[in-house]
Design a protein around this motif. Sequence first.
Motif, PDB file in Angstrom:
ATOM      1  N   ASN A   2       0.799  -1.108  -0.037  1.00  0.00           N
ATOM      2  CA  ASN A   2       0.096  -0.005  -0.125  1.00  0.00           C
ATOM      3  C   ASN A   2       0.874   1.206   0.119  1.00  0.00           C
ATOM      4  OD1 ASN A   2      -2.739  -0.414  -0.442  1.00  0.00           O
ATOM      5  ND2 ASN A   2      -3.037  -0.346   1.678  1.00  0.00           N
ATOM      6  N   GLN A   3       2.224   1.423   0.555  1.00  0.00           N
ATOM      7  CA  GLN A   3       2.838   2.544   0.664  1.00  0.00           C
ATOM      8  C   GLN A   3       4.162   2.266  -0.119  1.00  0.00           C
ATOM      9  OE1 GLN A   3       3.439   4.324   4.387  1.00  0.00           O
ATOM     10  NE2 GLN A   3       4.578   5.961   3.711  1.00  0.00           N
ATOM     11  N   GLY A   5       7.676   4.173  -1.140  1.00  0.00           N
ATOM     12  CA  GLY A   5       8.545   5.218  -0.685  1.00  0.00           C
ATOM     13  C   GLY A   5       9.329   5.733  -1.900  1.00  0.00           C
ATOM     14  N   GLU A  55       7.618  12.358  -5.449  1.00  0.00           N
ATOM     15  CA  GLU A  55       6.898  12.055  -4.227  1.00  0.00           C
ATOM     16  C   GLU A  55       6.285  10.789  -4.091  1.00  0.00           C
ATOM     17  OE1 GLU A  55       5.474  14.577  -2.055  1.00  0.00           O
ATOM     18  OE2 GLU A  55       6.973  16.001  -2.717  1.00  0.00           O
ATOM     19  N   PRO A  56       6.401   9.956  -2.921  1.00  0.00           N
ATOM     20  CA  PRO A  56       6.036   8.704  -2.787  1.00  0.00           C
ATOM     21  C   PRO A  56       4.495   8.727  -2.890  1.00  0.00           C
ATOM     22  CG  PRO A  56       6.454   9.782  -0.642  1.00  0.00           C
ATOM     23  CD  PRO A  56       6.922  10.720  -1.721  1.00  0.00           C
ATOM     24  N   VAL A  57       3.733   7.379  -3.319  1.00  0.00           N
ATOM     25  CA  VAL A  57       2.489   7.263  -3.349  1.00  0.00           C
ATOM     26  C   VAL A  57       2.209   6.624  -2.179  1.00  0.00           C
ATOM     27  CG1 VAL A  57       0.611   6.300  -4.621  1.00  0.00           C
ATOM     28  CG2 VAL A  57       2.285   7.431  -5.646  1.00  0.00           C
ATOM     29  N   ALA A  58       1.369   7.150  -1.408  1.00  0.00           N
ATOM     30  CA  ALA A  58       0.831   6.454   0.027  1.00  0.00           C
ATOM     31  C   ALA A  58       0.061   5.288  -0.281  1.00  0.00           C
ATOM     32  CB  ALA A  58       0.341   7.777   0.785  1.00  0.00           C
ATOM     33  N   ASN A  59      -0.806   5.508  -1.113  1.00  0.00           N
ATOM     34  CA  ASN A  59      -1.890   4.549  -1.102  1.00  0.00           C
ATOM     35  C   ASN A  59      -2.106   4.096  -2.889  1.00  0.00           C
ATOM     36  OD1 ASN A  59      -4.260   3.177  -1.719  1.00  0.00           O
ATOM     37  ND2 ASN A  59      -5.340   3.595   0.391  1.00  0.00           N
ATOM     38  N   TYR A  63      -4.619   5.860  -5.721  1.00  0.00           N
ATOM     39  CA  TYR A  63      -3.731   6.747  -6.862  1.00  0.00           C
ATOM     40  C   TYR A  63      -4.251   6.107  -8.059  1.00  0.00           C
ATOM     41  CZ  TYR A  63      -0.185   8.682  -9.658  1.00  0.00           C
ATOM     42  OH  TYR A  63       0.254   9.487 -10.771  1.00  0.00           O
TER      43      TYR A  63
END
Length: 173
Positions: A2-3, A5, A55-59, A63
Amino acid sequence: MNQLGDHGDEVLLRAAFQFRAALIHYFRRKHADPNELEDLAQEVFVRIAARRSAEPVANVGAYVFQTAASVLGDRHRRRVVRHAEDHVAFDSARHAEFDIDASRIVEARQDLRAAVDLLGMLPERTRIVFELRRFDGHPYADIAIKLGISVSAVEKHMLRATRRLLSFAQEAK
């Protein structure tokens, strides 16, 4: 997964592919054309692959579906602008090719030759104005400047040439 970095966009794309079946289902629920479901999903993956962000995608799931909503919105706007609903599908029975025989070709060539001859018989200024407008696409104002005459004179020359050609066309029928 899900995350994400600092693993990069490649990892994001691999994670996004896990949502392919869910994307197809999402597009189907949104009443997308069944023939376009795979294309829409592919467009989501293309956009994700083109993403250039540190920028990292948190979810990842959120996304992916946010991108899918954007793809649908863009597709809808393109269809509206291009009047896609007004287009008629090609039907070979309805849009059959014309039979062009030798006599029609000869007749068309004779008509073209006669029209060219007619243009040659126009007064020189009228012929030049007509050629600059119809063949070269110049606006009236540019023709007027180029020939040192008024726009009104250009209009009159065009009217004279058009009337002569139209009368020829009517006589040819």
